[in-house]
Design an enzyme around this catalytic site. Structure first.
Site, PDB file in Angstrom:
ATOM      1  N   ASP A  52       0.812  -1.217   0.000  1.00  0.00           N
ATOM      2  CA  ASP A  52       0.000   0.000   0.000  1.00  0.00           C
ATOM      3  C   ASP A  52       0.845   1.266   0.000  1.00  0.00           C
ATOM      4  O   ASP A  52       0.387   2.306  -0.475  1.00  0.00           O
ATOM      5  CB  ASP A  52      -1.029  -0.001   1.140  1.00  0.00           C
ATOM      6  CG  ASP A  52      -0.435  -0.210   2.511  1.00  0.00           C
ATOM      7  OD1 ASP A  52       0.773  -0.448   2.599  1.00  0.00           O
ATOM      8  OD2 ASP A  52      -1.191  -0.145   3.498  1.00  0.00           O
TER       9      ASP A  52
HETATM   10  C1  LAN Z   1       3.757  -0.882  10.054  1.00  0.00           C
HETATM   11  C2  LAN Z   1       3.490   0.523   9.755  1.00  0.00           C
HETATM   12  C3  LAN Z   1       2.837   0.796   8.451  1.00  0.00           C
HETATM   13  C4  LAN Z   1       1.914  -0.321   8.026  1.00  0.00           C
HETATM   14  C5  LAN Z   1       0.919   0.098   6.925  1.00  0.00           C
HETATM   15  C6  LAN Z   1       1.575   0.688   5.697  1.00  0.00           C
HETATM   16  C7  LAN Z   1      -0.028   1.154   7.482  1.00  0.00           C
HETATM   17  C8  LAN Z   1       0.106  -1.134   6.555  1.00  0.00           C
HETATM   18  O1  LAN Z   1      -0.932  -0.792   5.681  1.00  0.00           O
HETATM   19  C9  LAN Z   1       0.991  -2.262   6.112  1.00  0.00           C
HETATM   20  C10 LAN Z   1       1.943  -2.679   7.247  1.00  0.00           C
HETATM   21  C11 LAN Z   1       2.808  -1.544   7.787  1.00  0.00           C
HETATM   22  C12 LAN Z   1       3.940  -1.318   6.811  1.00  0.00           C
HETATM   23  C13 LAN Z   1       3.449  -1.873   9.132  1.00  0.00           C
HETATM   24  C14 LAN Z   1       3.838  -3.256   9.448  1.00  0.00           C
HETATM   25  C15 LAN Z   1       4.297  -3.543  10.880  1.00  0.00           C
HETATM   26  C16 LAN Z   1       5.083  -2.397  11.507  1.00  0.00           C
HETATM   27  C17 LAN Z   1       6.328  -2.179  10.670  1.00  0.00           C
HETATM   28  C18 LAN Z   1       4.174  -1.182  11.459  1.00  0.00           C
HETATM   29  C19 LAN Z   1       2.884  -1.336  12.214  1.00  0.00           C
HETATM   30  C20 LAN Z   1       4.998  -0.178  12.239  1.00  0.00           C
HETATM   31  C21 LAN Z   1       5.691  -1.022  13.350  1.00  0.00           C
HETATM   32  C22 LAN Z   1       5.483  -2.489  12.988  1.00  0.00           C
HETATM   33  C23 LAN Z   1       6.691  -3.349  13.356  1.00  0.00           C
HETATM   34  C24 LAN Z   1       6.338  -4.815  13.168  1.00  0.00           C
HETATM   35  C25 LAN Z   1       7.158  -3.055  14.777  1.00  0.00           C
HETATM   36  C26 LAN Z   1       8.165  -3.993  15.327  1.00  0.00           C
HETATM   37  C27 LAN Z   1       7.514  -5.124  15.989  1.00  0.00           C
HETATM   38  C28 LAN Z   1       7.671  -6.402  15.738  1.00  0.00           C
HETATM   39  C29 LAN Z   1       6.631  -7.355  16.160  1.00  0.00           C
HETATM   40  C30 LAN Z   1       8.856  -6.923  15.042  1.00  0.00           C
END
Ligand code: LAN
Length: 729
Positions: free
Chosen positions: A457
């Protein structure tokens, strides 16, 4: 220490603490790389004045003027943009806090500690302040995320952080946190990842950790549970963890560690038989309990690791895993995927190549990208920023307002476009198959190009924003046709068989793999899933692209869109709602899903799906005309009202109803009126409850949303409902 203006402040009502001089902090963003700097000398201060955005994020009065009162919704949107344009950084993006999770800072600080990387004094003061400010107001512990209840995971690890940073164990904050930890049963009840960090600093026995064997990376790729098929965040964390687990190396014991060993537990450290506590997890920490299969696998793998694994295989596996760790560093310019695997890789490189290696020097730099400074102190962001994502949404909000040609917003928009141009990924990873990477040439990442991870996305929103802006008269043409096609090529590699789109990669293994979810604190972490949000972003981007380039891969694009919209319909719940995985929660997903429906001409008056979506949302409208969802919606998977309406949920719900062309403007207007009432004189909206989520249980802040989706909702309402213009779809 006169470097800091020692003012006695009252943080978290009770505890006096020192504070740095906030007029000395500066945010720097060089081509998307955002870092905070504390200026120590007067010369530095003179050469680098504090800007509006520095002040805003630090909670210092920005001195921005009160704007002439808006007399229309469109004018209110303009005021919002006038304010928000002041927060744009010179490189074109809107850096902001991205906090929420409380388990990230410990990894970063432990990495500094284990690798002898000095922690700047100003950081020490402000991280301490942040943890004090964010301790649970009643019991003094910390949870998985800032709004959660205290847990062993949060409390044990953040307690360790405070002690590493120099807090005395007799400090009232430390005492209170320790009492809470002991009430929760002490650090023995840490979940798996907590046990790992404690083992690294020699405050827990490696034999008390459930196994993470690196040998699993040597299994044949066709196996349906091979780690290359796991969700990328899970796989990259366990990759580095498996390396360290296999080395079982811990920081040498010193006075601090000796002391922590006594502070963290309710029993005498020497008396603990760690091997008996692999499965000891505090009940308040568990979100996803072990499955029987995982328990059996853990028993077998423990025997395997302790007695059965041949030495040659162990060392081969370690080498292989280390090669993957190095590739991850190189493919991401040492940013790494996120704030868990970044410090892990840092430590792995330090253990293997030593303190003076280039890799360690580079890690010492990039780890700073995760730190954020705000009025409460310093915290760890959930990623190395939200640059591309929030920049795209801002552009689209201006497009909805039809204000892209307004002279006063030209500089802001051109700068935003330049940013997106600069951050489109231009090359695939070298030998991408060997490191199991998704195609990325043409993609956008969530944060910045250097990090380099395709997100479905983010690619879609990036592409839409670029195309929309470049079609605006007077805009520079920075991204050529071929590059737009590259973005489409990436998206077309990502559709799942159910028609939906996942986050970073197409689904590589079935949901049954959740039976092997060992993290205990998160749900849905093992594999990718199709999400209505990601799916909508992709189909709307493909549809927009198809309008501009009708001949490029036309049949595939048509097919992809058709299947994707079918997916959206299939995952609509009987009550008309969609569960949102990345924002809170049903209002967020509703905004996306209704846009997908609108794309194929389905609206309230001709589509049952659209009608049910509207009815669901209307049934949740609150007395004051707004919508407010608690984060418990995400946790419980059912709509749970927040006690107050929220501007962000209200904007999302209004946008959803407008996507559906809901015929009665009255309920929408009530929502819009609420947005107007909450807008401040300078055009901004104030922070309310947390907006985002991941893995169902962990909340994360999207502070820009309150200034972006509000503007978008106001603009859409003004253009479509007041001026009667046709919507974009
Ligand atoms: C995010 C942030 C953005 C998010 C969107 C783009 C909003 C979504 O539509 C797709 C997935 C994504 C890219 C996403 C995936 C998981 C993230 C990276 C996070 C929520 C921000 C932090 C999280 C990450 C996994 C944090 C670290 C934690 C672990 C369990 C490893």
């Amino acid at each position: 220490n006169n470097k800091f203006l020692i003012t006695m402040t009252t943080v978290n009502k009770a505890t006096p603490s020192s504070k740095t001089d906030y007029t000395r902090w500066r945010l720097k963003s060089e081509r998307g790389r955002q870092t905070w700097h504390y200026l120590e000398t007067d010369e530095q201060l003179a050469a680098w004045p504090q800007t509006v955005y520095d002040k805003y994020h630090l909670g210092i009065d920005t001195g921005l003027p009160t704007l002439p009162e808006a007399t229309s919704n469109l004018e209110a949107a303009r005021n919002g943009l006038r304010f928000f344009s002041k927060l744009q950084l010179p490189d074109g993006q809107w850096a902001c806090e991205y906090g929420g999770p409380m388990f990230l800072l410990p990894g970063i600080i432990i990495a500094h500690y284990v690798t002898d990387t000095p922690i700047p004094d100003a950081w020490k003061v402000e991280i301490t302040n942040y943890l004090i400010a964010r301790a649970h107001p009643e019991d003094g512990g910390w949870g998985l995320h800032i709004e959660g209840e205290s847990s062993v995971f949060g409390t044990a690890l953040n307690y360790v952080v405070l002690r590493i940073l120099g807090m005395d164990p007799d400090h009232p904050v430390a005492q209170k946190a320790r009492n809470r930890l002991h009430q929760l049963g002490g650090a023995l009840g840490s979940p798996h990842w907590g046990k790992f960090w404690l083992a690294l600093i020699n405050c827990y026995g490696w034999e008390g950790m459930n196994p993470v064997p690196p040998e699993m990376w040597c299994l044949p790729n066709w196996l349906p549970f091979h780690p290359w098929r796991w969700w990328i965040h899970c796989r990259q964390v366990y990759l580095a963890m498996s390396y360290m687990y296999s080395l079982r190396r811990s920081h040498p014991v010193n006075d601090l560690i000796r002391s922590l060993r006594e502070e963290l537990y309710t029993q005498d450290y020497a008396s603990i038989q760690f091997s008996k506590h692999r499965n000891t997890v505090a009940k308040d920490d568990i979100y996803h309990p072990h499955s029987p299969i995982l328990d059996v696998a853990n028993e077998i793998l423990t025997v395997w690791g302790n007695w059965a694994c041949p030495k040659f295989l162990q060392s081969y596996a370690r080498k292989h895993v280390y090669d993957l760790i190095c590739r991850e560093d190189e493919n991401t310019e040492y940013c790494d995927l996120g704030p868990v695997n970044n410090p892990l890789n840092f430590i792995a490189r330090f253990f293997t190549e030593g303190p003076d290696s280039d890799a360690v020097a580079r890690h010492r730099e990039t780890i700073k990208d995760f730190m954020w400074m705000k009025h409460e102190g310093m915290l760890a962001n959930g990623t190395d920023g939200v640059q591309t994502w929030d920049t795209s949404f801002l552009i689209q909000a201006v497009v909805e307002c039809e204000l892209t040609t307004e002279p006063e917003f030209q500089d802001m928009l051109i700068n935003a476009l330049r940013f997106l141009e600069d951050h489109q990924i231009r090359e695939n990873c070298p030998e991408m198959d060997k490191c199991y990477r998704q195609q990325r040439k043409g993609a956008w990442a969530f944060s910045k190009r250097q990090q380099g991870y395709t997100v479905s996305d983010c690619t879609a929103e990036g592409l839409k924003s670029v195309m929309l802006l470049q079609k605006t008269p007077g805009m520079p043409q920075l991204v050529n046709d071929r590059r737009c096609m590259d973005a489409v090529d990436v998206m077309l590699t990502m559709q799942n068989s159910d028609g939906g789109f996942a986050s970073y990669e197409p689904i590589r293994a079935g949901p049954w793999l959740e039976h092997l979810n060992a993290a205990e604190v998160f749900g849905k972490i093992m594999v990718e899933y199709s999400y209505p949000e990601c799916t909508t972003a992709v189909v709307t981007a493909l549809a927009l692209f198809r309008g501009y380039y009708p001949d490029y891969r036309r049949r595939e694009i048509d097919e992809t869109i058709k299947k994707a919209v079918r997916f959206i319909k299939n995952v609509q719940r009987p009550d008309g709602s969609w569960y949102g995985a990345w924002g809170i929660c049903f209002t967020y997903a509703g905004m996306f899903a209704t846009e997908s429906l609108a794309l194929t001409g389905e609206h309230y008056n001709n589509s049952d799906n659209s009608r049910r979506a509207c009815e669901f949302l209307l049934s949740k409208q609150m007395e004051d005309g707004g919508w407010g969802e608690s984060y418990m919606s995400s946790v419980k998977e059912e709509y749970i009202h927040h006690k107050n309406s929220q501007v962000v949920n209200t904007a999302w719900a209004c946008i959803a109803l407008m996507n559906a062309r809901y015929p009665d403007r009255e309920p929408i207007e009530r929502g819009i009126r609420l947005l107007r009432e909450r807008q401040q004189g300078n055009g901004e909206w104030l922070q309310e409850a947390i907006e985002g989520v991941f893995n169902k249980s962990c909340m994360i802040s999207y502070p820009n949303y309150k200034n972006v989706f509000t503007v978008k909702a106001l603009g859409m309402f003004a253009r479509q409902y007041e001026e009667g213009k046709a919507p974009r779809h």
